[in-house]
Write a protein that holds these residues in place. Sequence first.
Motif, short mmCIF file in Angstrom:
data_model
loop_
_atom_site.label_atom_id
_atom_site.label_comp_id
_atom_site.label_asym_id
_atom_site.label_seq_id
_atom_site.Cartn_x
_atom_site.Cartn_y
_atom_site.Cartn_z
N PRO A 31 0.79 -1.23 0.00
CA PRO A 31 0.00 0.00 0.00
C PRO A 31 0.83 1.29 0.00
O PRO A 31 0.31 2.35 -0.35
CB PRO A 31 -0.83 -0.11 1.28
CG PRO A 31 -0.06 -1.00 2.18
CD PRO A 31 0.68 -1.95 1.29
N ILE A 32 2.10 1.22 0.40
CA ILE A 32 2.87 2.47 0.54
C ILE A 32 4.19 2.45 -0.23
O ILE A 32 4.98 3.39 -0.14
CB ILE A 32 3.15 2.80 2.03
CG1 ILE A 32 3.94 1.70 2.72
CG2 ILE A 32 1.85 3.08 2.76
CD1 ILE A 32 4.38 2.08 4.14
N GLN A 162 3.11 9.61 9.59
CA GLN A 162 3.06 9.97 8.17
C GLN A 162 4.47 9.96 7.63
O GLN A 162 5.38 10.55 8.22
CB GLN A 162 2.44 11.36 7.98
CG GLN A 162 2.39 11.80 6.52
CD GLN A 162 1.62 13.09 6.32
OE1 GLN A 162 0.66 13.36 7.03
NE2 GLN A 162 2.05 13.89 5.36
N ALA A 168 7.11 6.13 0.24
CA ALA A 168 5.84 6.29 0.96
C ALA A 168 5.50 7.76 1.20
O ALA A 168 4.32 8.10 1.36
CB ALA A 168 5.90 5.55 2.29
N TYR A 170 5.41 10.11 -0.82
CA TYR A 170 4.60 10.66 -1.91
C TYR A 170 3.11 10.53 -1.62
O TYR A 170 2.30 11.24 -2.21
CB TYR A 170 4.91 9.95 -3.23
CG TYR A 170 6.36 9.97 -3.65
CD1 TYR A 170 7.20 11.02 -3.28
CD2 TYR A 170 6.89 8.96 -4.43
CE1 TYR A 170 8.53 11.05 -3.65
CE2 TYR A 170 8.22 8.97 -4.82
CZ TYR A 170 9.04 10.02 -4.43
OH TYR A 170 10.36 10.04 -4.82
N LEU A 171 2.75 9.62 -0.73
CA LEU A 171 1.33 9.37 -0.43
C LEU A 171 0.76 10.34 0.59
O LEU A 171 -0.45 10.37 0.80
CB LEU A 171 1.15 7.94 0.08
CG LEU A 171 1.54 6.82 -0.88
CD1 LEU A 171 1.40 5.48 -0.18
CD2 LEU A 171 0.69 6.86 -2.14
N GLU A 173 -0.79 11.84 3.68
CA GLU A 173 -1.55 11.29 4.80
C GLU A 173 -2.00 9.85 4.56
O GLU A 173 -2.32 9.14 5.51
CB GLU A 173 -2.78 12.18 5.09
CG GLU A 173 -2.41 13.53 5.68
CD GLU A 173 -3.63 14.34 6.06
OE1 GLU A 173 -4.75 13.86 5.84
OE2 GLU A 173 -3.44 15.45 6.59
N ARG A 174 -2.02 9.42 3.31
CA ARG A 174 -2.42 8.04 3.02
C ARG A 174 -1.40 7.02 3.52
O ARG A 174 -1.68 5.82 3.57
CB ARG A 174 -2.67 7.85 1.52
CG ARG A 174 -3.99 8.48 1.06
CD ARG A 174 -4.18 8.28 -0.43
NE ARG A 174 -3.17 8.99 -1.20
CZ ARG A 174 -2.74 8.62 -2.40
NH1 ARG A 174 -3.19 7.52 -2.97
NH2 ARG A 174 -1.85 9.35 -3.05
N SER A 175 -0.19 7.49 3.87
CA SER A 175 0.81 6.57 4.42
C SER A 175 0.52 6.24 5.89
O SER A 175 1.08 5.28 6.43
CB SER A 175 2.21 7.17 4.29
OG SER A 175 2.34 8.36 5.06
N GLY A 177 -1.24 4.71 9.07
CA GLY A 177 -2.01 3.48 9.28
C GLY A 177 -1.33 2.23 8.75
O GLY A 177 -1.90 1.14 8.83
N HIS A 178 -0.14 2.39 8.20
CA HIS A 178 0.59 1.24 7.64
C HIS A 178 1.95 1.14 8.32
O HIS A 178 2.63 2.14 8.51
CB HIS A 178 0.79 1.40 6.12
CG HIS A 178 -0.50 1.52 5.37
ND1 HIS A 178 -1.30 0.45 5.09
CD2 HIS A 178 -1.12 2.61 4.84
CE1 HIS A 178 -2.37 0.86 4.42
NE2 HIS A 178 -2.28 2.17 4.25
#
Length: 201
Positions: A31-32, A162, A168, A170-171, A173-175, A177-178
């Motif tokens: 995912p990241i 984050q 990672a 580049y993502l 806030e989407r980073s 949780g992983h």
Amino acid sequence: MRDADFFRQWMAAAAAAVEREADRLTELDSPIGDADHGSNLMRGFTAVRAALDADPPDTPAGVLQLAGRTLISTVGGASGPLYGTLLRRTGKELGQAADVSDEDVRKALDAGVSAVAQLGGAAPGDKTMLDALVPGVAALDTSYRAAAEAAERGAGATVPLQARKGRASYLGERSIGHQDPGATSSALLLAALADVANGPL
């Protein structure tokens, strides 16, 4: 005192751990990252094991420097240069002694981690391998097992962060949780060291 055989055993244990956890590392990277961290590291550490078997160095430094060179030449992405730098700088710091103390190992690994930080421009909290390596190496003052446990906690602590460095980042806030795959594989490296040492500093 730790001789070249100790460090060969460490690299063999690390290779076995990476092989065992390769699918999990790739799953964390999916995912990241580029979904190849496990397969890349497995290829690299398989090559390290083969290189050390083919022409075993007779000093701790020789073992780590050969391992580092092999990782740089066989692992794609950022992982090869970062892991390669960690091992090569640690080896360089150990000098050409045939046997080194546990305190020598701690100081050398500290220098290796500093070299990784300089190369990647990262710091603890950036959601990288340093989040496992920095607390792990600091805990070597207590024992190898404490170092492995601190690194494992550090890897787990990357979940809410984050990413500020690496792919990672580049993502954004989407980073969050992983768990960071590089921190996870770094924890495996220190766990392998603890397994081989099997005792306190």
